[in-house]
Design a protein around this motif. Structure first.
Motif, PDB file in Angstrom:
ATOM      1  N   LEU A  70      78.373 -40.498 103.973  1.00  0.00           N
ATOM      2  CA  LEU A  70      76.917 -40.636 103.928  1.00  0.00           C
ATOM      3  C   LEU A  70      76.308 -39.357 104.479  1.00  0.00           C
ATOM      4  N   LEU A  71      75.503 -38.691 103.660  1.00  0.00           N
ATOM      5  CA  LEU A  71      74.801 -37.476 104.065  1.00  0.00           C
ATOM      6  C   LEU A  71      73.336 -37.829 104.238  1.00  0.00           C
ATOM      7  N   GLN A 115      74.491 -47.822 104.318  1.00  0.00           N
ATOM      8  CA  GLN A 115      73.455 -47.018 103.669  1.00  0.00           C
ATOM      9  C   GLN A 115      72.402 -46.619 104.695  1.00  0.00           C
ATOM     10  N   TYR A 116      71.676 -45.563 104.371  1.00  0.00           N
ATOM     11  CA  TYR A 116      70.621 -45.090 105.255  1.00  0.00           C
ATOM     12  C   TYR A 116      69.349 -45.846 104.941  1.00  0.00           C
ATOM     13  N   ILE A 132      71.230 -46.455 110.158  1.00  0.00           N
ATOM     14  CA  ILE A 132      72.228 -46.732 109.133  1.00  0.00           C
ATOM     15  C   ILE A 132      72.513 -48.229 109.165  1.00  0.00           C
ATOM     16  N   TRP A 133      72.500 -48.845 107.995  1.00  0.00           N
ATOM     17  CA  TRP A 133      72.546 -50.287 107.907  1.00  0.00           C
ATOM     18  C   TRP A 133      73.726 -50.732 107.054  1.00  0.00           C
ATOM     19  N   ASN A 186      74.638 -57.307 108.388  1.00  0.00           N
ATOM     20  CA  ASN A 186      73.454 -56.815 109.091  1.00  0.00           C
ATOM     21  C   ASN A 186      73.814 -55.986 110.331  1.00  0.00           C
ATOM     22  N   GLY A 187      74.787 -55.133 110.194  1.00  0.00           N
ATOM     23  CA  GLY A 187      75.150 -54.226 111.277  1.00  0.00           C
ATOM     24  C   GLY A 187      74.284 -52.981 111.238  1.00  0.00           C
ATOM     25  N   LEU A 188      73.980 -52.445 112.407  1.00  0.00           N
ATOM     26  CA  LEU A 188      73.153 -51.240 112.497  1.00  0.00           C
ATOM     27  C   LEU A 188      73.864 -50.161 113.305  1.00  0.00           C
ATOM     28  N   TYR A 189      73.705 -48.942 112.854  1.00  0.00           N
ATOM     29  CA  TYR A 189      74.211 -47.758 113.551  1.00  0.00           C
ATOM     30  C   TYR A 189      73.051 -46.800 113.733  1.00  0.00           C
TER      31      TYR A 189
END
Length: 156
Positions: A80-81, A104-105, A112-113, A118-121
């Protein structure tokens, strides 16, 4: 020497019954193999070899807008860029550390999801909510002419 002591050379006789048994047994084995082979191929995934790529051209500079992301192929896995709102680039592994879904962003959250659970970074790849147990792998980003080049971080 009597004629009774000479035994005639006997060839094994293939009877009609024996031939039908061989054909039916072979047909049954072929039927079972044609049924189980696709089942086994479905249950056992093929090995995915890492292509050993340490560096890849992820995109052209003109491909990304501010505050957007792009999935690219990094070896055998997705990457992912992200182009941040300030014009800097971030590159991370796009494989969720929970169950391997593609992340995905989300420009609205600027995070980032992972849509699977439903995880978030955050933009540094740290897992901040949801079930992901570990952070995402972070890559180095370099600009080479019009290309955005992503490479694995070198341990020093």
């Amino acid at each position: 020497m009597s004629s009774s002591s000479v035994q005639p050379h006997l060839e094994p006789q293939v009877t009609r019954r024996r031939l039908i048994s061989i054909l039916l047994g072979g047909g049954l084995l072929a039927s079972l193999a044609s049924f189980f082979y696709p089942v086994v191929r479905y249950l056992v995934p093929p090995p995915v070899a890492d292509l050993g790529t340490d560096e890849v051209v992820a995109a052209k500079i003109a491909d990304l807008k501010s505050n957007s992301g792009k999935i690219f192929r990094f070896g055998s896995r997705p990457g992912l860029l992200i182009m941040n709102a300030d014009g800097t680039y971030r590159a991370l592994s796009a494989t969720c550390t929970h169950l391997g879904c593609t992340v995905q962003y989300r420009p609205d959250l600027r995070e980032i999801w992972c849509a699977c659970h439903n995880g978030l970074y955050d933009l540094n790849g740290r897992n901040i909510s949801g079930p992901p147990p570990r952070p995402l792998e972070v890559f180095d980003v370099h600009l080479r002419g019009e290309d955005i080049v992503v490479s694995r971080k070198r341990e020093s």
